[in-house]
Motif scaffolding. Structure first.
Motif, PDB file in Angstrom:
ATOM      1  N   LEU A   1       0.838  -1.201   0.000  1.00 53.41           N
ATOM      2  CA  LEU A   1       0.000   0.000   0.000  1.00 53.41           C
ATOM      3  C   LEU A   1       0.876   1.257   0.000  1.00 53.41           C
ATOM      4  CD1 LEU A   1      -2.844   1.317   0.339  1.00 53.41           C
ATOM      5  CD2 LEU A   1      -2.471   1.181   2.811  1.00 53.41           C
ATOM      6  N   LEU A   2       1.931   1.238   0.802  1.00 51.31           N
ATOM      7  CA  LEU A   2       2.830   2.396   0.891  1.00 51.31           C
ATOM      8  C   LEU A   2       3.615   2.585  -0.407  1.00 51.31           C
ATOM      9  CD1 LEU A   2       4.100   1.725   4.529  1.00 51.31           C
ATOM     10  CD2 LEU A   2       2.571   3.562   3.812  1.00 51.31           C
ATOM     11  N   ILE A   3       4.012   1.496  -1.025  1.00 52.63           N
ATOM     12  CA  ILE A   3       4.712   1.596  -2.315  1.00 52.63           C
ATOM     13  C   ILE A   3       3.762   2.162  -3.371  1.00 52.63           C
ATOM     14  CG2 ILE A   3       5.842   0.282  -4.153  1.00 52.63           C
ATOM     15  CD1 ILE A   3       6.810  -1.657  -1.932  1.00 52.63           C
ATOM     16  N   SER A   4       2.491   1.776  -3.308  1.00 57.61           N
ATOM     17  CA  SER A   4       1.495   2.348  -4.222  1.00 57.61           C
ATOM     18  C   SER A   4       1.414   3.849  -4.055  1.00 57.61           C
ATOM     19  CB  SER A   4       0.117   1.727  -3.956  1.00 57.61           C
ATOM     20  OG  SER A   4       0.125   0.334  -4.132  1.00 57.61           O
ATOM     21  N   ARG A   5       1.446   4.310  -2.814  1.00 56.08           N
ATOM     22  CA  ARG A   5       1.410   5.757  -2.544  1.00 56.08           C
ATOM     23  C   ARG A   5       2.622   6.452  -3.163  1.00 56.08           C
ATOM     24  NH1 ARG A   5       1.984   7.182   3.565  1.00 56.08           N
ATOM     25  NH2 ARG A   5      -0.154   6.378   3.688  1.00 56.08           N
ATOM     26  N   ALA A   6       3.798   5.834  -3.036  1.00 53.78           N
ATOM     27  CA  ALA A   6       5.015   6.445  -3.577  1.00 53.78           C
ATOM     28  C   ALA A   6       4.988   6.493  -5.100  1.00 53.78           C
ATOM     29  CB  ALA A   6       6.242   5.666  -3.096  1.00 53.78           C
ATOM     30  N   LEU A   7       4.446   5.461  -5.726  1.00 54.79           N
ATOM     31  CA  LEU A   7       4.436   5.393  -7.193  1.00 54.79           C
ATOM     32  C   LEU A   7       3.337   6.238  -7.817  1.00 54.79           C
ATOM     33  CD1 LEU A   7       5.026   1.558  -7.692  1.00 54.79           C
ATOM     34  CD2 LEU A   7       6.712   3.389  -7.902  1.00 54.79           C
TER      35      LEU A   7
ATOM     36  N   PHE B   1      11.051  -0.904 -12.880  1.00 53.31           N
ATOM     37  CA  PHE B   1      12.030  -0.671 -13.942  1.00 53.31           C
ATOM     38  C   PHE B   1      11.370  -0.546 -15.316  1.00 53.31           C
ATOM     39  CE2 PHE B   1      15.165  -3.009 -11.031  1.00 53.31           C
ATOM     40  CZ  PHE B   1      15.573  -1.803 -10.464  1.00 53.31           C
ATOM     41  N   GLU B   2      10.228  -1.215 -15.502  1.00 56.09           N
ATOM     42  CA  GLU B   2       9.552  -1.169 -16.797  1.00 56.09           C
ATOM     43  C   GLU B   2       8.668   0.054 -16.964  1.00 56.09           C
ATOM     44  OE1 GLU B   2       7.427  -4.808 -17.227  1.00 56.09           O
ATOM     45  OE2 GLU B   2       9.222  -5.999 -17.703  1.00 56.09           O
ATOM     46  N   HIS B   3       7.988   0.482 -15.871  1.00 56.43           N
ATOM     47  CA  HIS B   3       6.974   1.535 -15.979  1.00 56.43           C
ATOM     48  C   HIS B   3       7.411   2.886 -15.418  1.00 56.43           C
ATOM     49  CE1 HIS B   3       4.014  -2.095 -15.817  1.00 56.43           C
ATOM     50  NE2 HIS B   3       4.499  -1.913 -17.038  1.00 56.43           N
ATOM     51  N   HIS B   4       8.552   2.931 -14.787  1.00 54.37           N
ATOM     52  CA  HIS B   4       9.036   4.200 -14.227  1.00 54.37           C
ATOM     53  C   HIS B   4      10.485   4.410 -14.662  1.00 54.37           C
ATOM     54  CE1 HIS B   4       5.492   4.625 -11.560  1.00 54.37           C
ATOM     55  NE2 HIS B   4       5.531   3.314 -11.553  1.00 54.37           N
ATOM     56  N   THR B   5      10.674   4.292 -15.948  1.00 53.54           N
ATOM     57  CA  THR B   5      12.031   4.348 -16.503  1.00 53.54           C
ATOM     58  C   THR B   5      12.682   5.717 -16.372  1.00 53.54           C
ATOM     59  OG1 THR B   5      11.074   4.807 -18.671  1.00 53.54           O
ATOM     60  CG2 THR B   5      11.561   2.503 -18.146  1.00 53.54           C
ATOM     61  N   GLY B   6      11.877   6.771 -16.241  1.00 58.73           N
ATOM     62  CA  GLY B   6      12.459   8.108 -16.150  1.00 58.73           C
ATOM     63  C   GLY B   6      12.877   8.498 -14.760  1.00 58.73           C
ATOM     64  N   ALA B   7      12.518   7.676 -13.776  1.00 52.29           N
ATOM     65  CA  ALA B   7      12.819   8.034 -12.386  1.00 52.29           C
ATOM     66  C   ALA B   7      14.207   7.553 -11.983  1.00 52.29           C
ATOM     67  CB  ALA B   7      11.773   7.431 -11.458  1.00 52.29           C
ATOM     68  N   ALA B   8      14.841   8.334 -11.128  1.00 53.14           N
ATOM     69  CA  ALA B   8      16.064   7.880 -10.474  1.00 53.14           C
ATOM     70  C   ALA B   8      15.642   7.134  -9.223  1.00 53.14           C
ATOM     71  CB  ALA B   8      16.951   9.063 -10.118  1.00 53.14           C
ATOM     72  N   THR B   9      16.071   5.900  -9.091  1.00 48.41           N
ATOM     73  CA  THR B   9      15.594   5.043  -8.007  1.00 48.41           C
ATOM     74  C   THR B   9      16.704   4.772  -7.003  1.00 48.41           C
ATOM     75  OG1 THR B   9      14.028   3.965  -9.514  1.00 48.41           O
ATOM     76  CG2 THR B   9      14.530   2.823  -7.450  1.00 48.41           C
TER      77      THR B   9
END
Length: 583
Positions: free
Chosen positions: A488-494, A523-531
């Motif tokens: 749930l928290l990861i969903s909030r971050a994404l 990695f597939e859907h947030h390719t523009g983000a620095a992780t």
């Protein structure tokens, strides 16, 4: 006290009206004994029923007017006091939310909670009393003395002797009240701290059978506060019995001397009755002033504690871009020779000690857009501190941190933090629906929200709950499992489609399959983000672009998974312990 007066100024018109009405009510109260004396001494002897009824009706009307005026004044005073305390709590909450990490640590969470609750309530009680008691009691005191002097100066001499003595006692005792009540509030901080720890960790307390131990610890904190409160209340209550004794002595003298003067024809019986009433009013005024000083002592101590927070200056100024150095490279995130230490700080967030042990020492790394950084190392090595510095909860002691080509110190805090999607260790699930926990007040449409839920591998369990996204989570997610809360928290971050995604040990409750699916979706859907991914498991970070290995605040390895297996013994040892073999 300056805080109280400053807060009252915003409602000066309403407070003035309340005080004026209270003034009229007090004057009406003072008029009643005078009407009674005139009725007994001058009207009744005329034996004219009409005049008796007229003056009797005037006395009843005055009593009714005093009652109604007091009700109106008290009602307005309560309303004004609530408005002032509302503003104080709002200002205190806003200031608390904007404290830097160092300033927050200096005050402490339990202390901030007690300032928000009990201290703000003391301010509210003070504002209410300033409009009621502080208006009525002095009028009863000095108005009663003036009325008795007009009626019989000789008898009023008794009051003129007793009242200054009582006021001197009240003022002397009140000098000791403020520090004593400040100590009470500080001890209350300890009670709140212990209670919060026990409630938060109640499962640990029960599983270790330490309920009795925690009861004793709470009792010690409670006893400490109780003893401080008893001492403060005892000191402030000292004038009470003395004032009561003086009241009784004064009444005895008034009756005795008054009777002598009535027998001698110097005054009439009605004057004695009025004088006794005025004497009670004067004594009531003096005792009321004692209560006012007690209340002011408590409220001043509380107001000072609140003002300590409100008046603290920010220790994190926004610097102009021209005053900040330019990064050495064009990476999206860059740490250059960063040092940092935690330590004892004052309420302004400034270090107050001698020399501190470094928490981070000479940290260097860089991340481009679309790249990822894994951070791994033992507990307490400084992994989370890197994130705290990156988001500017704290400022580095030396070195520079850059985001998107700018020093983090040149950003407004909201501007900087809007770039992030973060899941912290022990992050918070709020008492709300899952939908609102993910959206969290942001303008995120349902399509983006559902995409974040799917990327976080949370869609399957959410759809199985009654109501789906409208299922209500309990405080801290008590009705969710550890893995459900983390997803749930990861969903909030994404959901906010962040430029920088930080996952701080956010997959510890996930099985390996779910963890792998989550990382694949990111990695597939947030390719523009620095992780940035902080983890204890090598399997979680081994596919990162680079991995930073920390130990005791120092970088002992930096590079790709394969490179670290060759060059970093500590990383190789972690890998061997977790995976059972070397690549």
């Amino acid at each position: 006290m300056k805080l109280i007066l400053r807060s009252m100024s915003a409602y000066s018109h309403g407070i003035f009206v309340s005080i004026f009405i209270k003034f009229l009510a007090s004057v009406a109260e003072l008029a009643i004994p005078y009407i009674l004396a005139h009725l007994i001494d001058d009207v009744v002897p005329l034996q004219r029923i009409g005049l008796v009824l007229l003056w009797g009706g005037l006395m009843i009307a005055t009593s009714f007017a005093a009652r109604q005026l007091n009700i109106s004044a008290n009602s307005r005073a309560v309303d004004n006091a609530h408005r002032v305390s509302y503003d104080v709590r709002q200002a205190l909450f806003s200031k608390t939310a904007n404290l830097s990490g160092a300033q927050f640590d200096a005050f402490g969470l339990p202390s901030l909670i007690s300032r928000m609750t009990s201290d703000s309530y003391n301010v509210q009680a003070c504002v209410q009393s300033l409009q009621t008691m502080c208006t009525r009691m002095p009028i009863l005191l000095f108005g009663g003395i003036a009325a008795t002097m007009l009626m019989d100066p000789a008898l009023s001499a008794i009051l003129c002797v007793i009242v200054p003595i009582l006021l001197a006692v009240v003022l002397t005792v009140s000098r000791y009240g403020i520090p004593l009540y400040r100590r009470v509030q500080e001890r209350l901080d300890g009670v709140v701290r212990t209670m919060r720890e026990d409630i938060t960790g109640i499962r640990v307390v029960k599983v270790l059978s330490k309920t009795e131990y925690e009861k004793r610890r709470f009792r010690a904190a409670n006893d400490s506060m109780t003893h401080a409160d008893i001492l403060a209340s005892t000191v402030m209550a000292v004038p009470g019995p003395f004032m009561q004794m003086c009241l009784n002595i004064g009444l005895t003298l008034v009756v005795w001397f008054g009777a002598q003067r009535v027998y001698g024809g110097a005054i009439k019986p009605g004057v004695i009755l009025a004088f006794l009433t005025y004497f009670n009013m004067v004594m009531q005024g003096v005792m009321g002033i004692n209560r006012i000083f007690m209340m002011l002592s408590k409220a001043t101590a509380s107001a000072d504690r609140i003002d300590q927070v409100l008046s603290v200056c920010s220790d994190q100024e926004v610097l102009p871009a021209s005053a900040c150095p330019a990064p050495a490279g064009d990476e999206f995130i860059r740490f250059e020779h960063v040092d940092f230490s935690y330590g004892e700080t004052d309420s302004a967030g400034s270090f107050a000690g001698a020399e501190r042990e470094k928490c981070l020492s000479d940290i260097n790394f860089a991340i481009r857009r679309g790249e990822s950084l894994g951070i791994i190392g033992p507990t307490g090595c400084g992994k989370t501190t890197i994130v705290n510095l990156l988001m500017r909860f704290y400022d580095a002691e030396s070195g520079h941190i850059f985001v998107d080509g700018r020093d983090v110190r040149s950003y407004e805090k909201d501007e900087l933090r809007r770039k992030f999607g973060v899941v912290f260790q022990n992050d918070m699930v709020f008492f709300n629906t899952l939908r609102e926990n993910i959206r969290f007040g942001r303008r995120i449409d349902d399509l983006a929200l559902m995409r974040a839920v799917e990327d976080a591998a949370a869609s399957e369990y959410i759809s199985s709950l009654e109501g789906g996204l409208d299922y209500r989570a309990e405080i801290k997610g008590a009705n969710l499992s550890g893995g459900q809360k983390q997803r749930l928290l990861i969903s909030r971050a994404l959901a906010g489609d962040p430029e920088i995604l930080v996952l701080d040990d956010s997959s510890s409750a996930l099985d390996y399959k779910t963890d792998a699916a989550l990382r694949k979706a990111i990695f597939e859907h947030h390719t523009g983000a620095a992780t940035i991914l902080i983890a204890q498991r090598v399997s979680s970070v081994q596919n990162m672009t680079n991995i930073l290995v920390l130990d005791n605040g120092q970088c002992i390895g930096y590079g790709s998974h394969n490179a670290l297996l060759e060059t970093c013994p500590a990383y190789r040892e972690i890998y061997r312990a977790q995976m059972g073999a070397l690549a």
